[in-house]
Design an enzyme around this catalytic site. Structure first.
Site, PDB file in Angstrom:
ATOM      1  NE  ARG A  74      -3.686  -0.049   2.426  1.00 56.22           N
ATOM      2  CZ  ARG A  74      -4.276   0.222   3.583  1.00 56.22           C
ATOM      3  NH1 ARG A  74      -4.147  -0.609   4.598  1.00 56.22           N
ATOM      4  NH2 ARG A  74      -4.979   1.327   3.731  1.00 56.22           N
ATOM      5  CG  ASP A 109      -4.667   8.242   0.960  1.00 56.22           C
ATOM      6  OD1 ASP A 109      -5.733   7.770   0.513  1.00 56.22           O
ATOM      7  OD2 ASP A 109      -4.579   9.414   1.395  1.00 56.22           O
ATOM      8  CG  HIS A 124      -8.814   4.718  11.061  1.00 57.14           C
ATOM      9  ND1 HIS A 124      -9.772   4.265  10.189  1.00 57.14           N
ATOM     10  CD2 HIS A 124      -9.453   4.916  12.230  1.00 57.14           C
ATOM     11  CE1 HIS A 124     -10.936   4.184  10.828  1.00 57.14           C
ATOM     12  NE2 HIS A 124     -10.774   4.578  12.052  1.00 57.14           N
ATOM     13  N   GLY A 202     -17.072   9.593   0.967  1.00 59.12           N
ATOM     14  CA  GLY A 202     -16.374   8.378   0.549  1.00 59.12           C
ATOM     15  C   GLY A 202     -16.151   7.381   1.657  1.00 59.12           C
ATOM     16  CB  THR A 203     -16.667   6.850   4.906  1.00 60.74           C
ATOM     17  OG1 THR A 203     -16.519   5.837   5.899  1.00 60.74           O
ATOM     18  CG2 THR A 203     -17.695   7.892   5.325  1.00 60.74           C
ATOM     19  CG  ASN A 228     -20.303   6.899   0.064  1.00 58.94           C
ATOM     20  OD1 ASN A 228     -19.120   7.123   0.275  1.00 58.94           O
ATOM     21  ND2 ASN A 228     -20.811   5.674   0.056  1.00 58.94           N
TER      22      ASN A 228
HETATM   23  C1  BV8 Z   1     -11.912   0.905  18.633  1.00 57.35           C
HETATM   24  C2  BV8 Z   1      -6.615   0.446   9.432  1.00 57.35           C
HETATM   25  C3  BV8 Z   1     -12.112   0.362  20.939  1.00 57.35           C
HETATM   26  C4  BV8 Z   1      -6.040   1.501   8.558  1.00 57.35           C
HETATM   27  C5  BV8 Z   1      -8.942   0.329   9.907  1.00 57.35           C
HETATM   28  C6  BV8 Z   1     -18.492   0.450  18.318  1.00 57.35           C
HETATM   29  C7  BV8 Z   1     -17.662   1.411  18.872  1.00 57.35           C
HETATM   30  C8  BV8 Z   1     -16.296   1.278  18.806  1.00 57.35           C
HETATM   31  C9  BV8 Z   1     -15.710   0.171  18.157  1.00 57.35           C
HETATM   32  C10 BV8 Z   1     -16.533  -0.768  17.617  1.00 57.35           C
HETATM   33  C11 BV8 Z   1     -17.911  -0.639  17.692  1.00 57.35           C
HETATM   34  N1  BV8 Z   1     -18.444  -1.711  17.068  1.00 57.35           N
HETATM   35  C12 BV8 Z   1     -17.456  -2.494  16.581  1.00 57.35           C
HETATM   36  C13 BV8 Z   1     -16.280  -1.969  16.914  1.00 57.35           C
HETATM   37  C14 BV8 Z   1     -14.983  -2.525  16.586  1.00 57.35           C
HETATM   38  C15 BV8 Z   1     -14.405  -1.972  15.291  1.00 57.35           C
HETATM   39  C16 BV8 Z   1     -15.421  -1.796  14.203  1.00 57.35           C
HETATM   40  O1  BV8 Z   1     -15.888  -0.686  13.951  1.00 57.35           O
HETATM   41  N2  BV8 Z   1     -15.742  -2.873  13.516  1.00 57.35           N
HETATM   42  C17 BV8 Z   1     -16.665  -2.789  12.396  1.00 57.35           C
HETATM   43  C18 BV8 Z   1     -16.117  -3.590  11.212  1.00 57.35           C
HETATM   44  C19 BV8 Z   1     -18.010  -3.285  12.868  1.00 57.35           C
HETATM   45  N3  BV8 Z   1     -13.751  -0.712  15.552  1.00 57.35           N
HETATM   46  C20 BV8 Z   1     -12.498  -0.737  16.018  1.00 57.35           C
HETATM   47  O2  BV8 Z   1     -11.903  -1.770  16.296  1.00 57.35           O
HETATM   48  C21 BV8 Z   1     -11.809   0.601  16.221  1.00 57.35           C
HETATM   49  N4  BV8 Z   1     -11.224   0.577  17.540  1.00 57.35           N
HETATM   50  O3  BV8 Z   1     -12.975   1.448  18.567  1.00 57.35           O
HETATM   51  O4  BV8 Z   1     -11.290   0.528  19.820  1.00 57.35           O
HETATM   52  C22 BV8 Z   1     -12.895  -0.910  20.776  1.00 57.35           C
HETATM   53  C23 BV8 Z   1     -12.262  -2.054  20.289  1.00 57.35           C
HETATM   54  C24 BV8 Z   1     -13.005  -3.253  20.167  1.00 57.35           C
HETATM   55  C25 BV8 Z   1     -14.367  -3.274  20.490  1.00 57.35           C
HETATM   56  C26 BV8 Z   1     -14.982  -2.102  20.949  1.00 57.35           C
HETATM   57  C27 BV8 Z   1     -14.246  -0.937  21.091  1.00 57.35           C
HETATM   58  C28 BV8 Z   1     -10.674   0.786  15.225  1.00 57.35           C
HETATM   59  C29 BV8 Z   1     -11.203   1.084  13.853  1.00 57.35           C
HETATM   60  C30 BV8 Z   1     -10.034   1.335  12.881  1.00 57.35           C
HETATM   61  C31 BV8 Z   1      -9.709   0.073  12.204  1.00 57.35           C
HETATM   62  N5  BV8 Z   1      -8.685   0.289  11.182  1.00 57.35           N
HETATM   63  N6  BV8 Z   1      -7.970   0.258   9.031  1.00 57.35           N
HETATM   64  C32 BV8 Z   1      -5.790   0.928   7.213  1.00 57.35           C
HETATM   65  O5  BV8 Z   1      -5.271  -0.192   7.110  1.00 57.35           O
HETATM   66  O6  BV8 Z   1      -6.127   1.618   6.264  1.00 57.35           O
HETATM   67  S1  BV8 Z   1     -10.520   0.486   9.373  1.00 57.35           S
HETATM   68  C33 BV8 Z   1     -10.603   0.601   7.700  1.00 57.35           C
HETATM   69  O7  BV8 Z   1     -11.972   0.849   7.419  1.00 57.35           O
HETATM   70  C34 BV8 Z   1      -9.863   1.781   7.116  1.00 57.35           C
HETATM   71  O8  BV8 Z   1      -9.280   2.634   8.085  1.00 57.35           O
HETATM   72  C35 BV8 Z   1     -10.969   2.552   6.420  1.00 57.35           C
HETATM   73  O9  BV8 Z   1     -10.715   3.852   6.307  1.00 57.35           O
HETATM   74  C36 BV8 Z   1     -12.078   2.236   7.326  1.00 57.35           C
HETATM   75  C37 BV8 Z   1     -13.445   2.585   6.892  1.00 57.35           C
HETATM   76  O10 BV8 Z   1     -13.610   2.128   5.580  1.00 57.35           O
HETATM   77  P1  BV8 Z   1     -13.989   3.250   4.501  1.00 57.35           P
HETATM   78  O11 BV8 Z   1     -12.928   4.297   4.519  1.00 57.35           O
HETATM   79  O12 BV8 Z   1     -15.376   3.681   4.722  1.00 57.35           O
HETATM   80  O13 BV8 Z   1     -13.803   2.451   3.147  1.00 57.35           O
HETATM   81  P2  BV8 Z   1     -14.838   1.431   2.509  1.00 57.35           P
HETATM   82  O14 BV8 Z   1     -14.119   0.697   1.427  1.00 57.35           O
HETATM   83  O15 BV8 Z   1     -15.525   0.659   3.580  1.00 57.35           O
HETATM   84  O16 BV8 Z   1     -15.954   2.373   1.848  1.00 57.35           O
HETATM   85  C38 BV8 Z   1     -15.614   3.246   0.801  1.00 57.35           C
HETATM   86  C39 BV8 Z   1     -16.893   3.955   0.406  1.00 57.35           C
HETATM   87  O17 BV8 Z   1     -16.564   4.891  -0.608  1.00 57.35           O
HETATM   88  C40 BV8 Z   1     -17.933   3.018  -0.177  1.00 57.35           C
HETATM   89  O18 BV8 Z   1     -19.186   3.294   0.416  1.00 57.35           O
HETATM   90  C41 BV8 Z   1     -17.956   3.373  -1.668  1.00 57.35           C
HETATM   91  O19 BV8 Z   1     -19.266   3.293  -2.196  1.00 57.35           O
HETATM   92  C42 BV8 Z   1     -17.523   4.798  -1.654  1.00 57.35           C
HETATM   93  N7  BV8 Z   1     -16.831   5.242  -2.865  1.00 57.35           N
HETATM   94  C43 BV8 Z   1     -16.036   4.508  -3.685  1.00 57.35           C
HETATM   95  N8  BV8 Z   1     -15.566   5.316  -4.674  1.00 57.35           N
HETATM   96  C44 BV8 Z   1     -16.053   6.557  -4.437  1.00 57.35           C
HETATM   97  C45 BV8 Z   1     -16.865   6.511  -3.292  1.00 57.35           C
HETATM   98  N9  BV8 Z   1     -17.501   7.593  -2.801  1.00 57.35           N
HETATM   99  C46 BV8 Z   1     -17.338   8.755  -3.459  1.00 57.35           C
HETATM  100  N10 BV8 Z   1     -16.565   8.890  -4.555  1.00 57.35           N
HETATM  101  C47 BV8 Z   1     -15.925   7.814  -5.083  1.00 57.35           C
HETATM  102  N11 BV8 Z   1     -15.176   7.959  -6.207  1.00 57.35           N
END
Ligand code: BV8
Length: 263
Positions: A74, A109, A124, A202-203, A228
Site C-alpha cells: 500500500r 494515504d 486511523h 467516501g465512507t 458517497n
Molecule cells: C476501537 C486500518 C475500541 C487503517 C482500519 C463500536 C464502537 C467502537 C468500536 C466498535 C464498535 N463496534 C465495533 C467496533 C470494533 C471496530 C469496528 O468498527 N468494527 C466494524 C467492522 C463493525 N472498531 C475498532 O476496532 C476501532 N477501535 O474502537 O477501539 C474498541 C475495540 C473493540 C471493540 C470495541 C471498542 C478501530 C477502527 C479502525 C480500524 N482500522 N484500518 C488501514 O489499514 O487503512 S478500518 C478501515 O476501514 C480503514 O481505516 C478505512 O478507512 C475504514 C473505513 O472504511 P472506509 O474508509 O469507509 O472504506 P470502505 O471501502 O468501507 O468504503 C468506501 C466507500 O466509498 C464506499 O461506500 C464506496 O461506495 C464509496 N466510494 C467509492 N468510490 C467513491 C466513493 N464515494 C465517493 N466517490 C468515489 N469515487
C-alpha cells in the site's frame, strides 16, 4: 430540520457563509479516483486480505511478515498516486475557512496533506509512519517497503532487546488516539455556537467510532451531508445525501465558495 435525501442529478449547493464551521470526515472513497483501492467495494483490499490477518494486533503477532507485505504494497501504491479534484476542493475550503475547518480522515494515504490540507486528523494513523511494537520511541517517518520480513527496532537492539517495528496504523480492536478524538470534540464544542456543517465523504459508514461521528455532529446542531458513490450504512443519519463520485460532486457542491480552485 426536515431530512432530505438528495439523489444523483443536479448537485445541490452547500452554502458556506461567514458564520459556517465545517467538520469533514473522509474515507477510502475520496481516494478512489486517485487510483487507491477502497476496502469494501468490489475489488477492494479486504477481498485479497482477510481483515483480521492484516489489520489487527492478533494478525500482526501471528504473521508480521504478511502484515508488512500488505502495508509495504500500500505504501508503494500510494507513492504513485496524486490528489484528485475532490481532495483539492477540500483543501480550497480549508483555505477559505481556516480555523473554522477541520478534516478527520480514516485514510492513511497522505493525499489530503499532498492536496494542501493542514488541519487534518489522521484518526486511523498513517501509511508513512512506523513505530516500535515494544518500546515507546515516537512514530517516525518511513516510506520504506519491507519485502524480506518485518524490520526490527534498532533502539531496542541497542539495549539488547528484540522488538519488531510496526506500521503506525490503528488496527481493529485498537483504540484511536485520545488526543485525536479530543481535537474533534473540542472543534464541535466551539462550532456549536455557529452554523455547523458536517460532511462525510467516501465512507461506507461501517467502522466505528468514525461512523458514529455524524451523531456527535448532529448533537452539536450540525447540518449533515453525505457524499458517497452509494448509500452508506449510516446514511439514515444524514440530512442530505448526494450520490456520486466525490471528485465530481465536491467541486460542484461547494461551487463559488471554492474560489479559483483548479479542477
Ligand atoms: C476501537 C486500518 C475500541 C487503517 C482500519 C463500536 C464502537 C467502537 C468500536 C466498535 C464498535 N463496534 C465495533 C467496533 C470494533 C471496530 C469496528 O468498527 N468494527 C466494524 C467492522 C463493525 N472498531 C475498532 O476496532 C476501532 N477501535 O474502537 O477501539 C474498541 C475495540 C473493540 C471493540 C470495541 C471498542 C478501530 C477502527 C479502525 C480500524 N482500522 N484500518 C488501514 O489499514 O487503512 S478500518 C478501515 O476501514 C480503514 O481505516 C478505512 O478507512 C475504514 C473505513 O472504511 P472506509 O474508509 O469507509 O472504506 P470502505 O471501502 O468501507 O468504503 C468506501 C466507500 O466509498 C464506499 O461506500 C464506496 O461506495 C464509496 N466510494 C467509492 N468510490 C467513491 C466513493 N464515494 C465517493 N466517490 C468515489 N469515487
Amino acid at each position: 430540520m426536515t431530512e432530505t435525501m438528495t439523489t444523483q442529478g443536479e448537485t445541490p449547493r452547500l452554502r458556506i457563509d461567514d458564520d459556517t464551521w465545517v467538520l469533514v470526515l473522509t474515507g477510502a472513497g475520496v481516494s478512489a479516483e486517485s487510483g487507491i483501492r477502497t476496502f469494501r467495494d468490489a475489488g477492494g483490499l479486504w477481498e485479497d486480505y482477510p481483515v483480521e490477518q492484516v489489520a489487527s494486533p492478533g494478525g500482526f503477532a501471528a504473521d508480521p511478515a504478511l502484515v508488512w507485505r500488505f502495508y509495504s504494497a500500500r505504501r508503494a501504491k500510494a507513492k504513485t498516486c496524486a490528489p484528485n479534484p475532490g481532495h483539492r476542493a477540500l483543501a480550497a475550503i480549508e483555505d477559505r475557512l481556516g480555523d473554522r475547518f477541520l478534516l478527520a480522515t480514516q485514510n492513511v494515504d497522505g493525499l489530503h496533506g499532498q492536496a494542501g490540507n493542514r488541519r487534518v486528523v489522521e484518526i486511523h494513523g498513517s501509511l508513512f509512519l512506523t513505530r516500535c511494537s515494544g518500546c515507546t520511541r515516537p512514530p517516525f517517518p518511513d516510506d520504506r517497503e519491507y519485502p524480506d520480513g518485518p524490520p526490527k527496532c534498532d533502539e531496542c537492539a541497542a539495549r539488547g532487546r528484540t522488538s519488531l517495528l510496526r506500521p503506525h496504523i490503528v488496527w481493529f480492536g485498537e483504540m484511536l488516539d485520545p488526543e485525536d478524538l479530543l481535537r474533534i470534540g473540542s472543534f464541535l464544542d466551539q462550532a456549536r455556537r455557529h452554523r455547523l456543517v458536517f460532511l462525510a465523504v467516501g465512507t461506507s459508514g461501517v467502522v466505528y467510532p468514525a461512523a458514529g461521528m455524524v451523531l456527535e455532529a448532529r448533537a452539536a446542531g450540525a447540518e449533515t451531508w453525505l457524499v458517497n458513490a452509494e448509500p452508506a450504512d449510516n446514511a439514515r443519519h444524514f440530512h442530505h445525501f448526494v450520490e456520486g463520485p466525490s471528485g465530481r460532486v465536491l467541486p460542484a457542491l461547494f461551487g463559488e465558495a471554492l474560489g479559483a480552485v483548479t479542477r
